[in-house]
Design an enzyme around this catalytic site. Structure first.
Site, short mmCIF file in Angstrom:
data_model
loop_
_atom_site.label_atom_id
_atom_site.label_comp_id
_atom_site.label_asym_id
_atom_site.label_seq_id
_atom_site.Cartn_x
_atom_site.Cartn_y
_atom_site.Cartn_z
CG ASP A 1 96.19 -71.01 11.05
OD1 ASP A 1 94.49 -71.82 11.40
OD2 ASP A 1 97.29 -71.81 11.03
CB CYS B 1 87.44 -92.82 8.81
SG CYS B 1 88.27 -91.48 7.66
CB CYS C 1 92.58 -90.24 14.71
SG CYS C 1 91.01 -90.48 13.98
CB CYS D 1 93.79 -88.99 21.36
SG CYS D 1 93.81 -87.38 22.03
CB CYS E 1 94.16 -80.72 21.50
SG CYS E 1 95.29 -81.29 20.02
CB CYS F 1 100.68 -84.06 19.19
SG CYS F 1 99.99 -85.63 19.48
CB CYS G 1 95.51 -91.44 9.39
SG CYS G 1 94.68 -91.54 8.24
#
Length: 345
Positions: free
Chosen positions: A130, A184, A190, A194, A210, A237, A244
């Site tokens: 990342d 899924c 999900c 949100c 987000c 968050c 999930c």
């Protein structure tokens, strides 16, 4: 065996042809979904071209590392959802309560590279976590680590989504791992949960909405219409992961690095808002939280305090107001504006 000794849960190998991802990446950037993460746009399609980022790259070794603390209870999503119902408690995303994952994964990916070099001889490589223009989730999906969930995170049948990803770009032609099918189905949990409706469609995230982006990446004022939706989340968050179904298989970390640090779980907003900059730096040393800085930390807590005021009784409300007024003359214009909003001025 080497990977498991170093704390990794799974290793895979992907190729470097990600050309089929370029159109989606370009469309996401063109819509401005990256917000003010300017580096996303500046790197452009290099993110989908590993051999441009590191010339000579032929294969990408991907690695997965679970991050739930060893003490995590089986009903951890319920525990975390309950925290959201205690408005004066500051909520830090689960992944950020321990040591900075960038440091942990980078060091261990390098050790894995060293072991490979001992076996095969010197080879060209570079490790990432990342930290560069890398399509991490895409590479991980192509190397069999899991599939892309509708929230855009990677999902594994064996580990849910509570893990970090890392890569080693290598100049070796390695056998590629087989990708896995998506599981899924028709689930949209999900998307539905949100708080800010940032998942605008399956597999499409508008980062500008987000809460993780707003509390971590975004440096300026948080949009007024989104502030009430943030609740008591002060860093990141987890809602889309908590809901999930696949996270009933989430795995505990084999490393103590990700164990919760004192003060980063279960602390009152007033306590966290009172941290001086020196205390902030001390309590977040070696933590991913440190990089947002004290001002942004206070900004996030001011929003949470304002939201708590809407749910508490008059006695507690006055205490919250006293906490907010304690920094009303802060030199930061952004922070002062958020405090004024929280006070209803």
């Amino acid at each position: 065996m080497w990977a498991r000794e170093l704390g990794f849960s799974q290793i895979g190998v992907a190729g470097v042809d990600l050309s089929s991802s370029e159109a989606g990446l370009s469309a996401w950037l063109e819509r401005g979904f990256h917000g003010d993460m300017g580096y996303m746009a500046s790197h452009g399609l290099k993110r989908a071209r590993p051999a441009e980022l590191v010339p000579g790259t032929v294969s990408v070794i991907t690695a997965r590392m679970d991050y739930l603390p060893a003490s995590t209870p089986d009903n951890w999503p319920t525990v975390e959802f309950d925290r959201l119902q205690r408005p004066t408690e500051g909520i830090v995303s689960v992944y950020a309560r321990g040591r900075d994952y960038h440091k942990v994964l980078r060091a261990r990916l390098q050790k894995l590279s060293d072991r490979i070099a001992e076996l095969l001889g010197p080879f060209g490589h570079r490790v990432f976590t990342d930290s560069a223009p890398v399509l991490e989730a895409e590479l991980a999906a192509r190397s069999g680590q899991g599939w892309r969930g509708k929230h855009t995170l990677l999902l594994s049948r064996d580990a849910g989504s509570t893990f970090f990803l890392g890569e080693i770009y290598v100049d070796l032609a390695l056998p590629l791992s087989e990708p896995v099918a998506a599981h899924c189905g028709s689930c949209t949990a999900c998307i539905d949960i949100c708080p800010t409706q940032a998942i605008v469609a399956p597999h499409r995230l508008d980062a500008r909405r987000c809460i993780s982006y707003l509390t971590i990446e975004h440096a300026g004022p948080i949009p007024l219409e989104l502030r009430p939706l943030i609740g008591n989340r002060i860093y990141g968050c987890d809602d889309c992961q908590l809901i999930c179904p696949w996270n009933k298989f989430a795995q505990r970390s084999a490393l103590p690095d990700f164990d919760e640090r004192k003060g980063l779980a279960g602390s009152q907003l007033a306590t966290l808002f009172a941290w001086t900059e020196e205390e902030f730096l001390r309590f977040t040393e070696g933590s991913p939280i440190r990089r947002i800085g004290h001002e942004r930390w206070l900004r996030n807590i001011a929003v949470a305090l304002g939201n708590a005021r809407q749910k508490e009784n008059p006695v507690e409300d006055e205490a919250l107001c006293v906490t907010l007024r304690s920094r009303a003359d802060h030199p930061s214009e952004v922070l002062r504006e958020h405090i004024a909003w929280a006070l209803g001025l």
